[in-house]
Design an enzyme around this catalytic site. Structure first.
Site, mmCIF file in Angstrom:
data_model
loop_
_atom_site.group_PDB
_atom_site.id
_atom_site.type_symbol
_atom_site.label_atom_id
_atom_site.label_comp_id
_atom_site.label_asym_id
_atom_site.label_seq_id
_atom_site.Cartn_x
_atom_site.Cartn_y
_atom_site.Cartn_z
ATOM 1 N N ASP A 490 0.804 -1.221 0.000
ATOM 2 C CA ASP A 490 0.000 0.000 0.000
ATOM 3 C C ASP A 490 0.835 1.269 0.000
ATOM 4 O OD1 ASP A 490 -2.707 -0.523 -0.074
ATOM 5 O OD2 ASP A 490 -2.818 -1.014 2.056
HETATM 6 C C1 GLC Z 1 -0.756 2.622 5.800
HETATM 7 C C2 GLC Z 1 -0.045 1.388 6.302
HETATM 8 C C3 GLC Z 1 -0.357 0.203 5.471
HETATM 9 C C4 GLC Z 1 -1.839 0.063 5.333
HETATM 10 C C5 GLC Z 1 -2.445 1.360 4.806
HETATM 11 C C6 GLC Z 1 -3.950 1.227 4.754
HETATM 12 O O1 GLC Z 1 -0.288 2.977 4.554
HETATM 13 O O2 GLC Z 1 1.347 1.563 6.330
HETATM 14 O O3 GLC Z 1 0.179 -0.952 6.081
HETATM 15 O O4 GLC Z 1 -2.123 -0.977 4.465
HETATM 16 O O5 GLC Z 1 -2.121 2.418 5.646
HETATM 17 O O6 GLC Z 1 -4.563 2.327 4.177
HETATM 18 C C1 GLC Z 2 -1.741 -3.840 5.250
HETATM 19 C C2 GLC Z 2 -2.959 -3.896 4.364
HETATM 20 C C3 GLC Z 2 -2.734 -4.775 3.169
HETATM 21 C C4 GLC Z 2 -1.457 -4.420 2.485
HETATM 22 C C5 GLC Z 2 -0.289 -4.416 3.451
HETATM 23 C C6 GLC Z 2 0.996 -3.963 2.819
HETATM 24 O O1 GLC Z 2 -1.584 -5.072 5.886
HETATM 25 O O2 GLC Z 2 -4.083 -4.351 5.069
HETATM 26 O O3 GLC Z 2 -3.813 -4.676 2.283
HETATM 27 O O4 GLC Z 2 -1.241 -5.345 1.454
HETATM 28 O O5 GLC Z 2 -0.570 -3.556 4.521
HETATM 29 O O6 GLC Z 2 0.992 -2.605 2.550
#
Ligand code: GLC
Ligand code: GLC
Length: 826
Positions: A490
């Protein structure tokens, strides 16, 4: 150092001190009513949606942490304490919390009074039960008074925490001191207008007193550790009117030495039909029929015990579908109990409500919920089916998807936008897993809306086709998939370029027309594009299958040419077409995600026998050897290395984290199992099992003071090697780590995985587990699989099925009800 122990026989984790490094929690409920409960009775309850239907209040970010829960205050002749230790913090002579499957039992004893509380949400019931047994363990008569306490949330958790100018006026309750099954307090805020639901907090006895107004019970300037009613020793009969409604019953007990008294408290959620809301013509008094029916089911201790026994057998039945008996008790407890349990919880919660997810921030994630299905589908396939159809309905007509949706309405929301280009491919992964588990090809004919619009409905197969086509139709200059907002990671936001504090990295796009590409999605496409082709073939569409295979072949080529850096797979190409995850960079040289998934997809795999020269020279071997060398730590494999030390505008959120945390080079546990699986593909079971053990919580129990979070469930991250708190976990419970580790351990290390024609038996766990048996229920038949494992590199199983030797590694599906005996020798 440990703070408790596993009780394998009872399938519990037993916490023996309140002083754990952090609240260690459990989940109650696995259908519609849920509670979070810490080992000190903190937490809250909600119905289906932690944001829209919050029953009780919890203050995240509180000081001290974890105050707010369901509490029982004891006033024993002026000595006031709580058996859960918090909130009063009076020292206890004995303390123990047992977190079990869907229940928690907290026992506290002080001054000759022992209180044991069993908390659970019964099967098919919208209520949390608290069965309390108070025992006089002294040799004199005792007359303790107990006070229950819950604080009601005003339903919408977001509004509840922000909109005081309105909310402090609207709180309403009804009290029924002498109801048909004891005493009850009803929380009915907003019931006079548009709500058709209320909460009830009741006890199965005629209480000696009640309070429903928080300021009266606690005191305006008091904390929950010094509530004035329990301190004074008597309820005041307060009736909330606006301000803060609570529920408290008090019962004055008389206990001879050795005597016990059992009480059942219920916190329930009840809905009435719109035309059946009232008991009176003036529309002032709630129609309580539903609550009375609920309370009638827990009127006696025997009824409550029977409901608890039903819950126990519900879990025994669920967990009997996959069990292992090996020489490694940590492996057995992870596989048989805790990993599967966490898969149920992640399936239910997605990423919505935990001690790190506030229940208001996120709904159900498209990629999260689809991956959760991978670890859950064997438990309750019918619920996985429903979930797949719900998720697919949030797909857009072009094949892409809302990134998340609300569990109550099942509609996509744009809070974190759309355009995460890995999302659609996870739908193929999840549907394939469901088809292999069940053989239910008919699901592909289900008519499913696009964008929640029935007018746009088409078959589920068409949804898969558009998911597949989305990648095909969105490629960049290297023939690799465009990344969009981000892929699985993400925080790799290659079109974002944010300089504004507080701007969302996931929804901001400051440059137009970007052609940033994802090598990860390329690998994902090779893996799941091939699955799509298989599904098309099964559906009798050989031309569609052949075309899909051709697309996959083209991607394979692009990956091996433009996705390869020399010793590992690259991660992406940025907005300007420069590679990310390359040896040429000083930081972020190698990233874990594409290595694991590429090898899972067979990219660069020239041999699965580590004793051959082709194996040694293959790209896949080089990639995973680089992973070992550059990403390996005793606590797991870090996400990339070296972590970024400065903010890189072109990468988005990833470099905003200090080195070693979260997406910037922590051990992001979700992707470690991809490498575990990759190593089994390469026939290196010893390495696979080594990696598995580094992050699996049961193996980390001994270092609980370092790990800090629950030793029975996975956390999302463990601080990486460049963090000063290397080894410390954060964000436990709600993570795709649960599903993927269950896939890795059950399907690849132990090697038992459903496929279309039968159960594949292909263990690769290395020499440390010389023999084991797996019992697997699949499609109604039971497979008893016993494995003799030399652990020799390159060895693959020779199978006998019911005594007869078979070629290959597939055990054909047997008729439902039958028991198939399989031996595997390698
Ligand atoms: C932030 C976190 C990530 C998560 C995202 C959700 O970027 O670092 O882990 O998946 O928020 O919106
Ligand atoms: C968080 C989110 C997932 C994403 C991950 C890596 O766990 O829930 O959707 O893939 O972060 O950013």
């Amino acid at each position: 150092m440990r703070y408790g122990r596993f009780d394998d026989e009872n399938r519990e984790y037993v916490i023996t001190t309140p002083h754990t490094p952090y609240p260690w929690i459990n989940y109650l409920g696995s259908q519609e009513f849920f509670s979070l409960i810490s080992h000190q009775a903190g937490g809250y309850s909600f119905y289906r949606d932690a944001r829209m239907r919050r029953l009780t209040r919890y203050r995240y970010n509180n000081i001290p942490t974890d105050v707010g829960g369901r509490y029982l205050y004891v006033n024993d002749d002026g000595d006031v304490w709580t058996p859960s230790y918090l909130p009063v913090k009076a020292e206890l002579d004995h303390f123990e919390t047992r977190h079990g499957l869907g229940y928690t039992r907290i026992t506290g004893e002080r001054g000759g009074v022992r209180v044991e509380s069993l908390f659970f949400v019964p099967v098919d019931t919208n209520a949390e039960i608290q069965r309390v047994t108070v025992t006089n363990t002294s040799d004199v008569a005792k007359s303790p008074t107990v006070f229950s306490f819950v604080e009601f949330a005003l339903w919408n958790a977001m509004d509840d925490q922000t909109n005081y100018q309105r909310n402090l006026n609207i709180g309403e309750v009804e009290v029924e001191p002498d109801g048909p099954h004891g005493s009850a307090i009803y929380h009915k805020t907003e019931y006079r207008e548009r709500r058709n639901h209320y909460a009830v907090h009741a006890v199965n006895a005629r209480a000696d007193g009640f309070d429903t107004d928080r300021e009266t019970f606690v005191g305006v300037f008091n904390g929950l550790h010094e509530p004035q009613v329990p301190l004074a020793g008597a309820s005041r009969g307060s009736v909330a009117s606006g301000w803060y409604p609570i529920g408290s019953h008090s019962l004055a007990l008389e206990l001879a030495p050795g005597e016990s008294r059992t009480l059942t408290f219920v916190l329930g959620y009840v809905e009435n039909a719109d035309d059946d809301k009232w008991a009176d013509d003036a529309h002032q008094v709630i129609n309580k029929t539903g609550a009375h029916e609920l309370l009638s089911r827990f009127a006696t201790a025997e009824q409550t015990d029977a409901a608890f026994a039903t819950l126990r057998s519900y879990w025994t039945d669920l967990l009997s579908r996959f069990t292992v008996t090996s020489t490694d008790d940590k492996l057995d407890r992870m596989v048989n109990v805790w990993n599967q349990y966490q898969c149920m919880v992640t399936f239910n919660m997605s990423r919505s409500a935990s001690y790190f997810e506030s229940g208001i921030g996120r709904g159900m994630g498209f990629r999260d919920s689809t991956q959760d299905v991978l670890g859950f589908v064997h438990l309750v396939p019918e619920r996985a089916r429903e979930r797949l159809l719900d998720v697919a309905a949030t797909q857009f007509p072009d094949g892409s998807a809302y990134h998340q949706y609300q569990p109550l309405t099942k509609r996509g929301n744009l809070d974190v936008g759309a355009g995460f280009n890995d999302d659609p491919l996870w739908l193929i992964a999840a549907v394939a897993a469901y088809l292999k588990e069940t053989g239910d090809l008919a699901i592909l004919d289900e008519e499913v809306p696009f964008d929640n619009d029935d007018a746009l409905a088409d078959s589920l197969f068409e949804h898969l086709t558009r998911a597949f086509r989305f990648t095909v139709d969105h490629k960049g200059p290297h023939g690799l998939p465009l990344i969009g907002r981000a892929d699985w990671n993400d925080c790799l936001n290659l079109n974002c370029f944010s300089t504004e504090p507080g701007e969302s990295f996931q929804t901001t796009e400051n440059k137009a027309g970007g052609t940033a590409e994802s090598v990860f999605i390329g690998a994902q496409f090779v893996l799941y594009g091939a699955e799509y082709a298989r599904i098309a073939a099964l559906r009798g569409l050989p031309d569609v299958a052949a075309q899909a295979d051709a697309e996959v072949a083209a991607m394979r080529e692009a990956m091996l040419e433009h996705g390869w850096d020399g010793r590992w797979f690259r991660r992406a190409y940025d907005f300007f077409g420069a590679p990310i995850g390359t040896d040429q960079d000083a930081e972020g040289k190698i990233w874990i995600e594409p290595q694991g998934v590429a090898v899972m997809a067979g990219l660069g795999v020239d041999s699965s026998d580590p004793t051959t020269p082709e194996h040694a020279a293959s790209k896949a071997t080089l990639a995973l050897d680089s992973v070992r060398e550059m990403l390996g730590t005793p606590h797991g494999l870090v996400l990339h290395y070296p972590a970024y030390t400065t903010y890189r505008l072109n990468l988005g959120e990833v470099s905003t984290y200090p080195p070693g945390y979260k997406e910037n080079g922590s051990i992001f546990c979700h992707n470690n199992p991809w490498v575990v699986i990759g190593e089994t593909v390469l026939g290196r079971g010893d390495r696979a099992f080594d990696y598995y053990r580094r992050t699996a919580p049961a193996y980390r129990e001994e270092i609980s003071e370092v790990h800090k979070l629950e030793p029975y469930v996975y956390a999302q991250t463990i601080a990486g090697k460049q963090a000063s708190r290397h080894g410390e976990a954060k964000n436990s419970w709600l993570t795709g780590t649960a599903a993927w580790n269950f896939v890795a351990v059950s399907q690849y290390l132990l090697g038992v995985r459903p496929d279309y024609e039968g159960l594949v038996v292909d263990p690769q766990i290395g020499p440390d587990v010389p023999e084991f048996t797996v019992t697997r229920v699949a499609r109604g038949a039971t497979y008893e699989i016993s494995v003799q494992n030399s652990g020799t590199p390159g060895a693959r199983a020779q199978l006998t099925v019911d005594g007869a030797q078979v070629d290959g590694n597939v055990v054909p599906y047997a008729v439902p009800g039958s028991v198939v005996r399989v031996t595997a020798r390698l």
